[in-house]
Design a protein around this motif. Structure first.
Motif, PDB file in Angstrom:
ATOM      1  N   SER A 148       0.989  -1.209  -0.302  1.00 56.57           N
ATOM      2  CA  SER A 148       0.064  -0.150   0.039  1.00 56.57           C
ATOM      3  C   SER A 148       0.863   1.317  -0.197  1.00 56.57           C
ATOM      4  O   SER A 148       2.066   1.422   0.672  1.00 56.57           O
ATOM      5  N   GLY A 149       0.393   2.440  -0.656  1.00 50.89           N
ATOM      6  CA  GLY A 149       1.083   3.566  -0.725  1.00 50.89           C
ATOM      7  C   GLY A 149       2.198   3.540  -1.802  1.00 50.89           C
ATOM      8  O   GLY A 149       2.922   4.575  -2.029  1.00 50.89           O
ATOM      9  N   ILE A 150       2.632   2.347  -2.578  1.00 51.09           N
ATOM     10  CA  ILE A 150       3.782   2.401  -3.326  1.00 51.09           C
ATOM     11  C   ILE A 150       3.418   3.315  -4.492  1.00 51.09           C
ATOM     12  O   ILE A 150       2.264   2.795  -5.234  1.00 51.09           O
ATOM     13  N   ASP A 151       4.231   4.242  -5.031  1.00 51.86           N
ATOM     14  CA  ASP A 151       3.863   4.680  -6.321  1.00 51.86           C
ATOM     15  C   ASP A 151       5.163   5.141  -6.835  1.00 51.86           C
ATOM     16  O   ASP A 151       6.433   5.087  -6.309  1.00 51.86           O
ATOM     17  N   VAL A 152       5.286   5.454  -8.095  1.00 56.95           N
ATOM     18  CA  VAL A 152       6.624   6.044  -8.756  1.00 56.95           C
ATOM     19  C   VAL A 152       6.626   7.526  -9.328  1.00 56.95           C
ATOM     20  O   VAL A 152       5.330   7.835  -9.633  1.00 56.95           O
ATOM     21  N   THR A 153       7.488   8.163  -8.894  1.00 51.90           N
ATOM     22  CA  THR A 153       7.551   9.553  -9.481  1.00 51.90           C
ATOM     23  C   THR A 153       8.013   9.624 -11.092  1.00 51.90           C
ATOM     24  O   THR A 153       8.773   8.365 -11.631  1.00 51.90           O
ATOM     25  N   PRO A 154       7.977  10.625 -11.683  1.00 48.63           N
ATOM     26  CA  PRO A 154       8.544  10.633 -12.892  1.00 48.63           C
ATOM     27  C   PRO A 154      10.051  10.442 -13.203  1.00 48.63           C
ATOM     28  O   PRO A 154      10.364   9.809 -14.339  1.00 48.63           O
ATOM     29  N   LEU A 155      10.858  10.672 -12.388  1.00 49.11           N
ATOM     30  CA  LEU A 155      12.095  10.553 -12.208  1.00 49.11           C
ATOM     31  C   LEU A 155      12.434   9.119 -11.860  1.00 49.11           C
ATOM     32  O   LEU A 155      13.473   8.496 -12.605  1.00 49.11           O
ATOM     33  N   GLU A 156      11.653   8.438 -11.453  1.00 52.73           N
ATOM     34  CA  GLU A 156      11.927   6.883 -11.197  1.00 52.73           C
ATOM     35  C   GLU A 156      11.425   6.129 -12.382  1.00 52.73           C
ATOM     36  O   GLU A 156      12.068   4.925 -12.871  1.00 52.73           O
ATOM     37  N   VAL A 157      10.452   6.644 -12.976  1.00 53.30           N
ATOM     38  CA  VAL A 157      10.225   6.068 -14.410  1.00 53.30           C
ATOM     39  C   VAL A 157      11.298   6.165 -15.424  1.00 53.30           C
ATOM     40  O   VAL A 157      11.567   5.221 -16.168  1.00 53.30           O
ATOM     41  N   LYS A 158      11.814   7.533 -15.326  1.00 53.28           N
ATOM     42  CA  LYS A 158      12.799   7.579 -16.291  1.00 53.28           C
ATOM     43  C   LYS A 158      14.022   6.657 -16.000  1.00 53.28           C
ATOM     44  O   LYS A 158      14.741   6.066 -16.862  1.00 53.28           O
ATOM     45  N   ARG A 159      14.250   6.327 -14.581  1.00 49.33           N
ATOM     46  CA  ARG A 159      15.673   5.808 -14.327  1.00 49.33           C
ATOM     47  C   ARG A 159      15.334   4.299 -14.674  1.00 49.33           C
ATOM     48  O   ARG A 159      16.183   3.574 -15.178  1.00 49.33           O
ATOM     49  N   TYR A 160      13.919   3.839 -14.587  1.00 46.67           N
ATOM     50  CA  TYR A 160      13.734   2.421 -14.625  1.00 46.67           C
ATOM     51  C   TYR A 160      14.005   2.229 -16.229  1.00 46.67           C
ATOM     52  O   TYR A 160      14.532   1.196 -16.370  1.00 46.67           O
ATOM     53  N   PHE A 161      13.374   3.308 -17.040  1.00 46.29           N
ATOM     54  CA  PHE A 161      13.531   2.972 -18.358  1.00 46.29           C
ATOM     55  C   PHE A 161      14.933   2.914 -18.899  1.00 46.29           C
ATOM     56  O   PHE A 161      15.435   2.144 -19.834  1.00 46.29           O
ATOM     57  N   GLU A 162      15.703   3.690 -18.346  1.00 44.62           N
ATOM     58  CA  GLU A 162      17.156   3.880 -18.543  1.00 44.62           C
ATOM     59  C   GLU A 162      17.915   2.594 -18.088  1.00 44.62           C
ATOM     60  O   GLU A 162      18.914   2.378 -18.691  1.00 44.62           O
ATOM     61  N   SER A 163      17.324   1.926 -17.251  1.00 42.77           N
ATOM     62  CA  SER A 163      18.095   0.695 -16.635  1.00 42.77           C
ATOM     63  C   SER A 163      17.897  -0.439 -17.636  1.00 42.77           C
ATOM     64  O   SER A 163      18.500  -1.561 -17.625  1.00 42.77           O
ATOM     65  N   LEU A 164      17.035  -0.395 -18.506  1.00 44.33           N
ATOM     66  CA  LEU A 164      16.496  -1.409 -19.366  1.00 44.33           C
ATOM     67  C   LEU A 164      17.353  -1.682 -20.561  1.00 44.33           C
ATOM     68  O   LEU A 164      17.955  -0.871 -20.966  1.00 44.33           O
ATOM     69  N   GLU A 165      17.823  -2.952 -20.984  1.00 42.78           N
ATOM     70  CA  GLU A 165      18.512  -3.303 -22.004  1.00 42.78           C
ATOM     71  C   GLU A 165      18.076  -2.426 -23.428  1.00 42.78           C
ATOM     72  O   GLU A 165      16.817  -3.126 -23.673  1.00 42.78           O
ATOM     73  N   LYS A 166      18.518  -1.931 -24.070  1.00 42.40           N
ATOM     74  CA  LYS A 166      17.914  -1.259 -25.261  1.00 42.40           C
ATOM     75  C   LYS A 166      17.531  -2.348 -26.176  1.00 42.40           C
ATOM     76  O   LYS A 166      16.496  -2.208 -26.897  1.00 42.40           O
ATOM     77  N   ASP A 167      18.331  -3.658 -26.277  1.00 39.02           N
ATOM     78  CA  ASP A 167      17.695  -4.324 -27.206  1.00 39.02           C
ATOM     79  C   ASP A 167      16.344  -5.437 -26.976  1.00 39.02           C
ATOM     80  O   ASP A 167      16.138  -6.100 -27.763  1.00 39.02           O
ATOM     81  N   SER A 168      16.403  -5.120 -25.788  1.00 40.93           N
ATOM     82  CA  SER A 168      15.119  -5.965 -25.182  1.00 40.93           C
ATOM     83  C   SER A 168      13.801  -5.065 -25.038  1.00 40.93           C
ATOM     84  O   SER A 168      12.969  -5.627 -24.345  1.00 40.93           O
TER      85      SER A 168
END
Length: 455
Positions: A148-168
């Motif tokens: 409960s109460g877990i959410d993500v900020t725009p900055l966390e979304v950006k960091r998550y996306f940047e952590s992904l392998e670009k080929d995947s």
């Protein structure tokens, strides 16, 4: 990640049905696992495996490993719920059991058929289900407390996306935003009279001694219940349209109602049994079919709406809210929603998920354009007129933040929830006694539950 290796898929279905299908286990019961002060029996595994087979799945003994993993997860959550004084009321359990039994009865074709299938009364089966449902609901509440109460900020979304392998990065197909205005023909009282007369005629046959079930099988136009003699099983007040409920809950068992009208047509019903706030009914339906005159009026009406929208005298969203007869879309400004989105409904719909007739209507449109009004038949069999609006079309592309922020946010939130759950399970496993029978210690899914000595 495979379903057998992902513990968090288990968490997502903690509340899923764990019902036996009425077959008695021939296995001599034994304890297959212990979680704290709770045990898991072989019979529990066998019952759920029998259900898995009954759903049409192929025999797979390895699936029992997955079932045990699910049970271990549930026991650990429920045990912590007890420690944290998380309660589930009897009424909550009753509501959950009744909802599941209603669903099962509908799938089986009525209460009597379900009882024959289960080889026991629903009252007996309800009591057998109670401990399992109670535990599932406590585990579900515990899980909600953890995340409960877990959410993500725009900055966390950006960091998550940047952590992904670009080929995947996922590749998304064409998505569209589509709206509609729907007009169904409205019949005058005189035009409806012949349908009411037909229902009255059938009611007279029943009142004069004809068998209700036989008349329903022969003449009722409710295809879902006609084959079962019009039997609708048990239902509560909120399961039927208000006109049906108002009549059903006024009658005594055995009584036959007058003919009445609902959005589905003209009905009459008989109450078979009352049980608390549930009533068991059967009915006969005569659908109201549009006349050529009513279709002409509907066509003129939607042509008028279309003309005002195209001429910009009325914006599309206002037109849909004021005039559309589709209750599922009119209060969204006419926009269709993608109901498969897990974190919230969205107007972006993969084009392959569109109804074929809507796809055809928008196929040649450019964003901002409208299809001309055309006759169609909806999923309930009702005929009407519709024009569609193509708000946007997103071409196929690899995931990027600009176009897919909502989807990436959903994935980032799932990842954050999974990490929170992983941390919680890791901490609880370290301080909880967990023992797994030798027969299951080779399951890959269960390695994480074993201590170094047991492995």
């Amino acid at each position: 990640m495979s379903r057998h290796n992902c513990i968090f898929l288990v968490l997502a279905i903690v509340g899923a049905t764990n019902l036996a299908i009425g077959q008695e286990s021939r296995v001599i019961d034994k304890v297959v696992a212990v979680v704290g002060s709770n045990i898991i029996l072989q019979s529990e595994i066998e019952m759920q495996y029998a259900q898995y087979l009954a759903q049409g799945n192929k025999a797979d003994e390895d699936f029992k490993c997955y079932i045990l993993q699910q049970q271990l997860t549930q026991k650990l959550l429920a045990q912590q719920a007890a420690i944290d004084s998380i309660e589930v009321s009897e009424s909550e359990v009753d509501d959950q059991i009744n909802a599941r039994l209603r669903y099962m009865a509908n799938q089986a074709g009525g209460q009597e058929r379900l009882e024959r299938f289960l080889n026991r009364s629903l009252l007996q089966y309800k009591e057998e289900m109670r401990p399992s449902i109670y535990e599932q609901m406590k585990a579900g509440k515990m899980r909600q407390n953890i995340v409960s109460g877990i959410d993500v900020t725009p900055l966390e979304v950006k960091r998550y996306f940047e952590s992904l392998e670009k080929d995947s990065l996922p590749y998304f197909s064409t998505e569209v935003e589509v709206g509609e205005v729907v007009v169904y023909p409205q019949l005058t009282r005189e035009e409806k009279q012949r349908f009411r007369d037909r229902a009255e005629e059938l009611r007279k046959q029943v009142v004069e001694g004809a068998d209700f079930a036989t008349v329903a099988r022969l003449y009722s136009e409710d295809k879902g219940s006609a084959a079962y003699g019009g039997d609708l099983g048990f239902h509560t007040r909120d399961m039927m349209v208000k006109e049906f409920t108002a009549v059903a809950f006024r009658l005594k068992p055995g009584e036959i109602s007058p003919v009445f009208e609902s959005e589905f047509g003209f009905h009459f019903l008989q109450v078979l049994e009352r049980r608390g706030e549930e009533v068991h009914t059967r009915h006969i339906l005569i659908q109201i079919k549009p006349t050529s005159a009513s279709l002409d009026r509907a066509k003129a009406h939607i042509d008028s709406i279309y003309g005002q929208v195209v001429d910009k005298k009325l914006d599309f969203y206002t037109a849909a809210t004021l005039y559309s007869d589709n209750k599922e879309t009119k209060y969204n400004g006419g926009m269709l929603l993608n109901m498969e989105n897990q974190q919230g409904r969205t107007t972006l719909i993969p084009i392959e998920k569109l109804d074929a007739s809507i796809f055809t209507a928008i196929d040649t449109l450019q964003p901002g354009q409208y299809s001309r009004p055309a006759q169609f038949t909806d999923h309930t069999g009702k005929t009407g007129y519709r024009f569609t609006y193509l708000k946007s079309r997103t071409p196929p592309h690899q995931a990027n933040l600009e176009q897919d922020f909502a989807k990436i946010k959903e994935a980032a939130l799932d990842d954050k929830i999974n990490r929170r759950l992983s941390e919680w399970f890791e901490s609880r496993r370290k301080v909880t006694f967990i023992s797994i029978n030798e027969a299951y210690r080779q399951c890959d899914e269960l390695k994480i539950w074993l201590t170094g000595e047991e492995q």
